[in-house]
Design a protein around this motif. Structure first.
Motif, PDB file in Angstrom:
ATOM      1  N   TYR A   1       9.717 -19.887  14.718  1.00 57.06           N
ATOM      2  CA  TYR A   1       9.319 -19.659  16.107  1.00 57.06           C
ATOM      3  C   TYR A   1       8.815 -20.942  16.735  1.00 57.06           C
ATOM      4  CZ  TYR A   1       9.365 -14.850  14.495  1.00 57.06           C
ATOM      5  OH  TYR A   1       9.733 -13.668  13.963  1.00 57.06           O
ATOM      6  N   GLU A   2       8.086 -21.706  15.922  1.00 56.47           N
ATOM      7  CA  GLU A   2       7.422 -22.892  16.435  1.00 56.47           C
ATOM      8  C   GLU A   2       8.423 -24.008  16.748  1.00 56.47           C
ATOM      9  OE1 GLU A   2       4.553 -23.693  17.408  1.00 56.47           O
ATOM     10  OE2 GLU A   2       4.619 -25.881  17.359  1.00 56.47           O
ATOM     11  N   TYR A   3       9.329 -24.279  15.789  1.00 53.61           N
ATOM     12  CA  TYR A   3      10.228 -25.421  15.960  1.00 53.61           C
ATOM     13  C   TYR A   3      11.582 -25.030  16.547  1.00 53.61           C
ATOM     14  CZ  TYR A   3       6.854 -27.729  12.910  1.00 53.61           C
ATOM     15  OH  TYR A   3       5.716 -28.236  12.376  1.00 53.61           O
ATOM     16  N   GLN A   4      11.837 -23.712  16.641  1.00 49.67           N
ATOM     17  CA  GLN A   4      13.129 -23.213  17.123  1.00 49.67           C
ATOM     18  C   GLN A   4      14.301 -23.848  16.372  1.00 49.67           C
ATOM     19  OE1 GLN A   4      13.801 -20.669  19.131  1.00 49.67           O
ATOM     20  NE2 GLN A   4      11.613 -20.284  19.156  1.00 49.67           N
ATOM     21  N   GLU A   5      14.131 -23.907  15.049  1.00 45.30           N
ATOM     22  CA  GLU A   5      15.177 -24.441  14.180  1.00 45.30           C
ATOM     23  C   GLU A   5      15.282 -23.495  12.993  1.00 45.30           C
ATOM     24  OE1 GLU A   5      15.794 -28.810  12.918  1.00 45.30           O
ATOM     25  OE2 GLU A   5      13.870 -28.772  13.954  1.00 45.30           O
ATOM     26  N   PRO A   6      16.478 -23.436  12.354  1.00 48.74           N
ATOM     27  CA  PRO A   6      16.544 -22.607  11.154  1.00 48.74           C
ATOM     28  C   PRO A   6      15.525 -23.113  10.110  1.00 48.74           C
ATOM     29  CG  PRO A   6      18.735 -23.310  11.814  1.00 48.74           C
ATOM     30  CD  PRO A   6      17.761 -24.049  12.686  1.00 48.74           C
ATOM     31  N   VAL A   7      14.853 -22.177   9.447  1.00 50.75           N
ATOM     32  CA  VAL A   7      13.841 -22.543   8.454  1.00 50.75           C
ATOM     33  C   VAL A   7      14.438 -23.421   7.366  1.00 50.75           C
ATOM     34  CG1 VAL A   7      12.271 -21.619   6.720  1.00 50.75           C
ATOM     35  CG2 VAL A   7      12.493 -20.468   8.907  1.00 50.75           C
ATOM     36  N   VAL A   8      15.688 -23.130   6.988  1.00 51.21           N
ATOM     37  CA  VAL A   8      16.325 -23.880   5.907  1.00 51.21           C
ATOM     38  C   VAL A   8      16.455 -25.360   6.268  1.00 51.21           C
ATOM     39  CG1 VAL A   8      18.441 -24.125   4.556  1.00 51.21           C
ATOM     40  CG2 VAL A   8      17.553 -21.851   5.062  1.00 51.21           C
ATOM     41  N   THR A   9      16.889 -25.647   7.485  1.00 54.91           N
ATOM     42  CA  THR A   9      17.009 -27.035   7.931  1.00 54.91           C
ATOM     43  C   THR A   9      15.663 -27.738   7.884  1.00 54.91           C
ATOM     44  OG1 THR A   9      18.440 -26.035   9.578  1.00 54.91           O
ATOM     45  CG2 THR A   9      18.154 -28.417   9.698  1.00 54.91           C
ATOM     46  N   LEU A  10      14.671 -27.009   8.349  1.00 57.64           N
ATOM     47  CA  LEU A  10      13.321 -27.544   8.404  1.00 57.64           C
ATOM     48  C   LEU A  10      12.840 -27.943   6.998  1.00 57.64           C
ATOM     49  CD1 LEU A  10      11.689 -27.786  10.952  1.00 57.64           C
ATOM     50  CD2 LEU A  10      10.607 -25.613  10.420  1.00 57.64           C
ATOM     51  N   ILE A  11      13.046 -27.016   6.062  1.00 53.40           N
ATOM     52  CA  ILE A  11      12.568 -27.265   4.692  1.00 53.40           C
ATOM     53  C   ILE A  11      13.350 -28.418   4.061  1.00 53.40           C
ATOM     54  CG2 ILE A  11      12.504 -26.282   2.361  1.00 53.40           C
ATOM     55  CD1 ILE A  11      11.641 -23.661   3.580  1.00 53.40           C
ATOM     56  N   GLN A  12      14.642 -28.503   4.403  1.00 53.30           N
ATOM     57  CA  GLN A  12      15.442 -29.597   3.844  1.00 53.30           C
ATOM     58  C   GLN A  12      14.893 -30.958   4.254  1.00 53.30           C
ATOM     59  OE1 GLN A  12      19.365 -28.547   5.054  1.00 53.30           O
ATOM     60  NE2 GLN A  12      19.849 -27.565   3.090  1.00 53.30           N
ATOM     61  N   GLN A  13      14.616 -31.101   5.571  1.00 55.44           N
ATOM     62  CA  GLN A  13      14.096 -32.389   6.047  1.00 55.44           C
ATOM     63  C   GLN A  13      12.753 -32.712   5.406  1.00 55.44           C
ATOM     64  OE1 GLN A  13      13.730 -31.518  10.145  1.00 55.44           O
ATOM     65  NE2 GLN A  13      15.922 -31.841  10.613  1.00 55.44           N
ATOM     66  N   ARG A  14      11.818 -31.756   5.492  1.00 61.97           N
ATOM     67  CA  ARG A  14      10.479 -31.997   4.971  1.00 61.97           C
ATOM     68  C   ARG A  14      10.501 -32.151   3.464  1.00 61.97           C
ATOM     69  NH1 ARG A  14       6.549 -31.185   8.551  1.00 61.97           N
ATOM     70  NH2 ARG A  14       7.343 -31.026  10.656  1.00 61.97           N
ATOM     71  N   GLY A  15      11.373 -31.352   2.842  1.00 59.86           N
ATOM     72  CA  GLY A  15      11.462 -31.389   1.372  1.00 59.86           C
ATOM     73  C   GLY A  15      11.831 -32.761   0.860  1.00 59.86           C
ATOM     74  N   ALA A  16      12.768 -33.438   1.546  1.00 59.70           N
ATOM     75  CA  ALA A  16      13.186 -34.758   1.099  1.00 59.70           C
ATOM     76  C   ALA A  16      12.012 -35.735   1.134  1.00 59.70           C
ATOM     77  CB  ALA A  16      14.319 -35.275   1.978  1.00 59.70           C
ATOM     78  N   ASN A  17      11.240 -35.691   2.237  1.00 61.63           N
ATOM     79  CA  ASN A  17      10.061 -36.556   2.333  1.00 61.63           C
ATOM     80  C   ASN A  17       9.093 -36.314   1.185  1.00 61.63           C
ATOM     81  OD1 ASN A  17      10.875 -37.828   4.619  1.00 61.63           O
ATOM     82  ND2 ASN A  17       9.771 -36.457   6.019  1.00 61.63           N
ATOM     83  N   THR A  18       8.812 -35.026   0.967  1.00 60.71           N
ATOM     84  CA  THR A  18       7.869 -34.685  -0.091  1.00 60.71           C
ATOM     85  C   THR A  18       8.401 -35.109  -1.451  1.00 60.71           C
ATOM     86  OG1 THR A  18       6.901 -32.860   1.125  1.00 60.71           O
ATOM     87  CG2 THR A  18       6.740 -32.754  -1.252  1.00 60.71           C
ATOM     88  N   LEU A  19       9.704 -34.938  -1.651  1.00 60.60           N
ATOM     89  CA  LEU A  19      10.297 -35.293  -2.938  1.00 60.60           C
ATOM     90  C   LEU A  19      10.043 -36.752  -3.271  1.00 60.60           C
ATOM     91  CD1 LEU A  19      12.122 -34.288  -5.289  1.00 60.60           C
ATOM     92  CD2 LEU A  19      14.043 -35.242  -4.028  1.00 60.60           C
ATOM     93  N   TRP A  20      10.269 -37.652  -2.291  1.00 66.04           N
ATOM     94  CA  TRP A  20      10.056 -39.080  -2.547  1.00 66.04           C
ATOM     95  C   TRP A  20       8.618 -39.372  -2.906  1.00 66.04           C
ATOM     96  CZ3 TRP A  20      14.162 -40.777  -4.041  1.00 66.04           C
ATOM     97  CH2 TRP A  20      15.387 -40.560  -3.372  1.00 66.04           C
ATOM     98  N   LEU A  21       7.727 -38.803  -2.100  1.00 66.67           N
ATOM     99  CA  LEU A  21       6.303 -39.036  -2.348  1.00 66.67           C
ATOM    100  C   LEU A  21       5.907 -38.480  -3.717  1.00 66.67           C
ATOM    101  CD1 LEU A  21       3.611 -40.055  -1.351  1.00 66.67           C
ATOM    102  CD2 LEU A  21       3.242 -37.887  -0.187  1.00 66.67           C
ATOM    103  N   ALA A  22       6.412 -37.275  -4.040  1.00 72.07           N
ATOM    104  CA  ALA A  22       6.042 -36.630  -5.305  1.00 72.07           C
ATOM    105  C   ALA A  22       6.530 -37.449  -6.497  1.00 72.07           C
ATOM    106  CB  ALA A  22       6.631 -35.224  -5.366  1.00 72.07           C
ATOM    107  N   LEU A  23       7.785 -37.881  -6.439  1.00 69.53           N
ATOM    108  CA  LEU A  23       8.329 -38.652  -7.557  1.00 69.53           C
ATOM    109  C   LEU A  23       7.561 -39.959  -7.743  1.00 69.53           C
ATOM    110  CD1 LEU A  23      12.196 -38.204  -7.348  1.00 69.53           C
ATOM    111  CD2 LEU A  23      10.613 -37.362  -9.089  1.00 69.53           C
ATOM    112  N   PHE A  24       7.310 -40.630  -6.627  1.00 69.08           N
ATOM    113  CA  PHE A  24       6.602 -41.902  -6.681  1.00 69.08           C
ATOM    114  C   PHE A  24       5.199 -41.713  -7.274  1.00 69.08           C
ATOM    115  CE2 PHE A  24       4.027 -45.235  -4.571  1.00 69.08           C
ATOM    116  CZ  PHE A  24       4.688 -46.345  -5.080  1.00 69.08           C
ATOM    117  N   THR A  25       4.486 -40.688  -6.785  1.00 66.23           N
ATOM    118  CA  THR A  25       3.140 -40.417  -7.288  1.00 66.23           C
ATOM    119  C   THR A  25       3.175 -40.094  -8.775  1.00 66.23           C
ATOM    120  OG1 THR A  25       2.700 -39.443  -5.142  1.00 66.23           O
ATOM    121  CG2 THR A  25       1.045 -39.097  -6.844  1.00 66.23           C
ATOM    122  N   MET A  26       4.140 -39.260  -9.145  1.00 60.14           N
ATOM    123  CA  MET A  26       4.221 -38.811 -10.535  1.00 60.14           C
ATOM    124  C   MET A  26       4.467 -39.977 -11.478  1.00 60.14           C
ATOM    125  SD  MET A  26       5.493 -35.627 -12.176  1.00 60.14           S
ATOM    126  CE  MET A  26       6.193 -35.401 -13.784  1.00 60.14           C
TER     127      MET A  26
END
Lengths: 343, 319
Positions: free
Chosen positions: B81-106
């Motif tokens: 509702y907030e971003y007016q975008e499919p949830v899947v697209t949203l998670i894909q974009q954000r997920g990639a960012n988090t993935l990089w940070l998570a791998l680097f931190t780990m």
């Protein structure tokens, strides 16, 4: 090969091992003198906490030098082991001295295959190729009585029973045909039928390799079955030493006699079992004077003990500490008339 | 070993079904309906009633659940509702960012933690050990958001070494520059996360190594005449890594969930921040999708841990 070896190859002279407790050193083993010959089993007997395992790990050099102080001399085929550094000691451990531990459940690395654990000792002491080592592993497993050596070699410790694991430990200890095997309570963790089998394996190996064995145990039954000579230890000291026959037939020291009397026997199966009062004093509370066993036989007058008990030869190298044995009797014998049991 | 893994995966199926039912029912239990807020407030209630009927919202819950699952398998988690975008697209974009940070931190966490734990255990009871322990106690006792705020203040504003927000600089163009910019944005949060999150690994490894050092099998190895250096390599280190290995699978999925603190303080557009915003804006479809995803990641984490453990520890394998 056997003839060229000196008969008496291990000579422990005046060895004391002290542990550091709160900054101070206390003797766990004090002034022990022992020798071991080829083709003999020397049993060291005593209750828990009497210092027998400490003596074993002292010979193996397994103590942390920062926490222990060891004095005396351990002459092994002409080398004083106590003068060796860690690197020098490693030439002896595994190669010339093998050790069998008390608890077969924890003495093997749970993550390594049996084969690798046995081969490890050969890697450090022999120039054998991988194939030769494998052949030797199979030979050893056969020797210690493993049914299916090829399969067992490939297994992990948790897949084997306690008795099998103890056989593996023995196989490791004897892999390089050591002159001395120290067996520290090798059968304590095992049930009685397995005990007998393990003792058989030990005896066979001793005959085959002409090794000398130090068998540490609190089980007089095991001693009677296997030992040639016996040293009885109490509170860090050897209190009596002699051939198995001397110790079992003519025990002298009150402690030896108490131990033997507390063993169930057919002749006295209806009597109440004798129990030694009290327990081994802790290292800090070791009596400085008199026989260390005196507090546990309070009915014997203090005058019967020597101030600094020495070892006395009572004939044929049968050694006894303190002169109190001459006046010793068991408390219940007073009521019935002292000294009715001959010894 | 394949048997162990197969069995472990099969166990996951009922777990997943129960998880999805729970998530679905929780979403249903939330107040309000999807239409009241999104259409004209003067709309006829009968019209809303009609829309609800068309969308099957009066069907029994299991039928609605089934529809939801079918959509789920088609990759349709609804619209935000907030971003007016499919949830899947949203998670894909954000997920990639988090993935990089998570791998680097780990990676950093382990690079710092493993040597420290081993070093402390090796010098057990000595000054070196005490120093490492003090370090772990200090890093554990300081609240992490304080660390982040201080870090961003010192290295971001005062020294100006690192960017203080976002995941990539808006001016970066081209693959090389973009990658460098992305990396620049994760260095500070990753480093802080690792320096202050490594306490588990250090303490676990330290106590495991000390345990192993005094274990009977190490005594056996010493009585074989193996030098201490080799005993460390062949016996102590590998055995001590068991709990760390078990922990690894779990911790990577934990990091993938996104660190809410880190992403919030650094305004880093990852999953954690997405989740936080979704809660603030009552963005129900996103919340439901993320809760489901986190649950799934947790299950995957335990699965991964079990698989790793079955590789390194023969005792948990089924033969």
């Amino acid at each position: 090969m056997v003839e060229t070896k000196s008969d008496q190859f291990l000579n422990i002279k005046n060895v004391s091992t002290a542990f550091k407790i709160n900054g101070q050193y206390y003797d766990a083993v004090s002034n022990v003198n022992l020798e071991v010959k080829h083709d003999e089993i020397l049993a060291i007997v005593g209750e828990s906490g009497c210092g027998k395992s400490t003596l074993a790990t002292t010979i193996m050099g397994l103590h942390d030098p920062e926490e222990t102080k060891i004095s005396g001399e351990i002459d092994f085929e002409g080398t004083d082991l106590l003068k060796l550094d860690e690197k020098g000691y490693n030439q002896f451990r595994g190669a010339k001295i093998g050790m069998i531990f008390q608890d077969p459940l924890s003495a093997l690395n749970p993550l390594k295959r049996i084969e690798d654990q046995i081969q490890e000792v050969m890697i450090y002491h022999t120039k054998m190729t991988e194939q030769q080592r494998h052949a030797r592993v199979i030979e050893l497993l056969n020797q210690v009585g493993i049914e299916d050596p090829e399969r067992t070699a490939h297994q992990f410790p948790h897949q084997l029973s306690g008795g099998m694991r103890q056989r593996i430990i023995i196989a490791i200890a004897i892999a390089c045909k050591p002159d001395l095997i120290i067996a520290d309570e090798p059968t304590t963790a095992l049930d009685v039928t397995i005990q007998a089998q393990i003792l058989d394996v030990l005896r066979d190996i001793q005959k085959e390799n002409h090794a000398g064995i130090i068998l540490i145990t609190h089980d007089l039954g095991v001693v009677a079955e296997t030992a040639d000579r016996v040293a009885v230890m109490y509170a860090g000291q050897i209190v009596e030493q002699g051939t198995a026959a001397q110790i079992f037939n003519e025990p002298k020291h009150p402690y030896t006699r108490s131990l033997l009397r507390s063993m169930p026997q057919r002749e006295n199966e209806n009597d109440e079992l004798y129990v030694i009062q009290g327990m081994v004093p802790s290292l800090q509370k070791m009596p400085k004077q008199g026989d260390r066993f005196a507090p546990r036989i309070p009915w014997i007058p203090a005058s019967a003990h020597e101030a600094q008990p020495k070892m006395h030869d009572v004939g044929d190298n049968h050694l006894v500490r303190c002169t109190c044995y001459k006046n010793f009797y068991f408390p219940d014998q007073v009521k019935e008339g002292a000294g009715h049991e001959s010894n | 070993m394949w048997k162990t893994i197969l069995r472990r995966v099969l166990i996951m199926i009922p777990e997943l079904i129960i998880l999805s039912i729970l998530v679905f029912l929780l979403a249903k239990a939330m107040p309000g309906d999807p239409f009241t807020g999104s259409i004209n407030p003067k709309a006829d209630p009968a019209q809303i009633h009609h829309l609800m009927e068309i969308h099957g919202l009066y069907d029994p819950w299991y039928q609605q659940y089934w529809n939801w699952v079918v959509h789920l398998f088609h990759g349709d988690l609804g619209m935000s509702y907030e971003y007016q975008e499919p949830v899947v697209t949203l998670i894909q974009q954000r997920g990639a960012n988090t993935l990089w940070l998570a791998l680097f931190t780990m990676v950093l966490t382990y690079v710092i933690g493993l040597p420290l734990g081993l070093y402390a255990a090796h010098h057990e009871g000595k000054l070196q050990d005490t120093l490492v322990r003090v370090y772990t106690y200090v890093t554990m006792s300081i609240p992490f958001f304080v660390v982040l705020v201080l870090g961003i203040w010192i290295f971001g504003y005062a020294l100006n070494w690192f960017p203080t927000s976002g995941s990539v600089s808006a001016t970066a163009s081209g693959l090389g520059a973009t990658t460098m910019s992305r990396l620049g944005h994760i260095i500070l949060p990753g480093l802080l996360g690792a320096l202050f999150g490594t306490v588990n690994i250090v303490q676990y490894l330290r106590s495991e190594v000390i345990d192993a050092k005094h274990s009977d099998y190490v005594r056996t190895a010493r009585s074989k005449g193996v030098p201490m250096k080799d005993i460390y390599r062949h016996h102590i280190f590998r055995n001590s890594l068991l709990p760390i290995a078990a922990f690894a699978g779990y911790s990577i999925t934990g990091l993938l969930g996104g660190s809410i603190f880190t992403e919030m303080v650094f305004s880093y557009p990852g999953m954690g921040l997405l989740f936080l915003n979704a809660i603030n804006f009552r963005d129900y479809t996103v919340i439901t999708a993320l809760v489901l995803l986190y649950g799934f990641l947790n299950l995957m984490g335990t699965l991964l841990s079990d698989i790793v453990l079955s590789i390194v520890d023969p005792r948990v394998r089924i033969e």
